[in-house]
Design a protein around this motif. Sequence first.
Motif, PDB file in Angstrom:
ATOM      1  N   THR A  10       0.734  -1.206   0.091  1.00  0.00           N
ATOM      2  CA  THR A  10       0.073   0.480  -0.156  1.00  0.00           C
ATOM      3  C   THR A  10       0.562   1.091   0.377  1.00  0.00           C
ATOM      4  OG1 THR A  10      -1.874  -1.061   0.879  1.00  0.00           O
ATOM      5  CG2 THR A  10      -1.881   1.509   1.569  1.00  0.00           C
ATOM      6  N   ILE A  11       1.579   1.481   0.847  1.00  0.00           N
ATOM      7  CA  ILE A  11       2.248   2.208   0.883  1.00  0.00           C
ATOM      8  C   ILE A  11       4.056   2.978  -0.776  1.00  0.00           C
ATOM      9  CG2 ILE A  11       4.840   3.278   2.345  1.00  0.00           C
ATOM     10  CD1 ILE A  11       3.412   2.238   5.145  1.00  0.00           C
ATOM     11  N   THR A  12       4.484   1.498  -0.881  1.00  0.00           N
ATOM     12  CA  THR A  12       4.946   2.139  -1.839  1.00  0.00           C
ATOM     13  C   THR A  12       5.097   1.517  -2.659  1.00  0.00           C
ATOM     14  OG1 THR A  12       6.356  -0.762  -0.881  1.00  0.00           O
ATOM     15  CG2 THR A  12       7.218   0.409  -3.108  1.00  0.00           C
ATOM     16  N   SER A  13       3.648   1.376  -3.503  1.00  0.00           N
ATOM     17  CA  SER A  13       2.004   2.299  -4.460  1.00  0.00           C
ATOM     18  C   SER A  13       1.671   3.688  -3.703  1.00  0.00           C
ATOM     19  CB  SER A  13       1.092   1.418  -4.951  1.00  0.00           C
ATOM     20  OG  SER A  13       1.224  -0.114  -4.543  1.00  0.00           O
ATOM     21  N   PHE A  14       2.241   3.975  -3.069  1.00  0.00           N
ATOM     22  CA  PHE A  14       1.356   5.380  -3.028  1.00  0.00           C
ATOM     23  C   PHE A  14       2.661   6.367  -3.477  1.00  0.00           C
ATOM     24  CE2 PHE A  14       2.003   8.785  -0.285  1.00  0.00           C
ATOM     25  CZ  PHE A  14       0.919  10.256  -0.998  1.00  0.00           C
ATOM     26  N   GLU A  18       4.335   9.497  -7.969  1.00  0.00           N
ATOM     27  CA  GLU A  18       5.199  10.283  -7.997  1.00  0.00           C
ATOM     28  C   GLU A  18       3.670  11.636  -8.606  1.00  0.00           C
ATOM     29  OE1 GLU A  18       8.322  13.129  -7.594  1.00  0.00           O
ATOM     30  OE2 GLU A  18       7.998  10.426  -7.961  1.00  0.00           O
ATOM     31  N   GLU A  19       2.692  11.854  -9.021  1.00  0.00           N
ATOM     32  CA  GLU A  19       1.928  12.800  -8.783  1.00  0.00           C
ATOM     33  C   GLU A  19       1.120  12.935  -7.430  1.00  0.00           C
ATOM     34  OE1 GLU A  19      -1.961  14.317 -11.012  1.00  0.00           O
ATOM     35  OE2 GLU A  19      -0.617  13.250 -12.068  1.00  0.00           O
ATOM     36  N   ALA A  20       0.644  12.051  -7.375  1.00  0.00           N
ATOM     37  CA  ALA A  20      -0.504  12.440  -5.418  1.00  0.00           C
ATOM     38  C   ALA A  20       0.908  11.918  -4.799  1.00  0.00           C
ATOM     39  CB  ALA A  20      -0.937  10.565  -5.473  1.00  0.00           C
ATOM     40  N   PHE A  21       1.854  11.338  -4.748  1.00  0.00           N
ATOM     41  CA  PHE A  21       2.881  11.248  -3.462  1.00  0.00           C
ATOM     42  C   PHE A  21       3.587  13.143  -3.447  1.00  0.00           C
ATOM     43  CE2 PHE A  21       7.645  11.606  -2.384  1.00  0.00           C
ATOM     44  CZ  PHE A  21       7.987  10.369  -0.688  1.00  0.00           C
ATOM     45  N   LYS A 121      -2.733   6.662   7.004  1.00  0.00           N
ATOM     46  CA  LYS A 121      -4.246   6.941   6.144  1.00  0.00           C
ATOM     47  C   LYS A 121      -4.206   7.586   5.217  1.00  0.00           C
ATOM     48  CE  LYS A 121      -8.438   8.193   7.015  1.00  0.00           C
ATOM     49  NZ  LYS A 121      -9.526   6.800   7.366  1.00  0.00           N
ATOM     50  N   LYS A 122      -3.350   8.323   4.580  1.00  0.00           N
ATOM     51  CA  LYS A 122      -3.018   9.031   2.885  1.00  0.00           C
ATOM     52  C   LYS A 122      -2.867   7.809   1.808  1.00  0.00           C
ATOM     53  CE  LYS A 122      -3.185  12.005  -0.488  1.00  0.00           C
ATOM     54  NZ  LYS A 122      -4.499  11.887  -0.621  1.00  0.00           N
ATOM     55  N   ASP A 123      -1.977   7.001   2.268  1.00  0.00           N
ATOM     56  CA  ASP A 123      -1.309   5.909   1.892  1.00  0.00           C
ATOM     57  C   ASP A 123      -3.503   4.820   2.052  1.00  0.00           C
ATOM     58  OD1 ASP A 123       1.379   6.624   1.547  1.00  0.00           O
ATOM     59  OD2 ASP A 123       1.348   4.647   3.031  1.00  0.00           O
ATOM     60  N   VAL A 124      -3.802   4.399   2.068  1.00  0.00           N
ATOM     61  CA  VAL A 124      -4.926   3.854   2.635  1.00  0.00           C
ATOM     62  C   VAL A 124      -5.760   4.414   1.983  1.00  0.00           C
ATOM     63  CG1 VAL A 124      -6.894   2.896   3.995  1.00  0.00           C
ATOM     64  CG2 VAL A 124      -4.553   2.585   4.768  1.00  0.00           C
TER      65      VAL A 124
END
Length: 134
Positions: A10-14, A18-21, A121-124
Motif C-alpha cells: 500500500t505504502i510502496t504503491s503510493f 509521483e503525482e499523488a505523492f 492514512k493517506k496511503d490507505v
Amino acid sequence: MSVEILNGATITSFVKDEEAFTSWVKKRFATLDEDQDGILSYTKMMKELQCLRVFRIDTKTYPDEVSTLYFCMFLQFDRDSNGVLDLEEFKSATKRIMLVVADGLGLSPLQMILEDDGFLKKDVEWESTKLLLP
C-alpha cells in the motif's frame, strides 16, 4: 482515528505514484512550515518525526536519548548541511521513511489504528481511490 487494513505494498504503491505523492508531500510541508518561510528547522521537523513514532522508546523516561536519535535522523535528511530542510529534502526524507516502514510491514495485511492526518492514512485513502476506478 480510524481502523484500517494495509500492508507494505500500500505504502510502496503510493510513493511510486509521483503525482499523488508529491502533491501530498507539498501539503504536508506547508502544514509543518507554519511561518511559511519555505524551510523546516529541526524544531518544526521534530513534530513530524514524533508523529511517525519511529522509535519504540519511552520518550518520558528517556527524553535526551530520543531527542538525540531524532536529531541524528534530521542530520541525515539535511543533505546540504545548512541546518534546515527545504521541500526537496523533506520529500526525499519522507520517501525514505515511508519505504522503510513499508519494508518493515511486509506484504501480510495488518489491521492498524491510524491518525487521520498521518501518512499511513493517506496511503490507505489513495489505495481506496485506485480500487474504485474501473
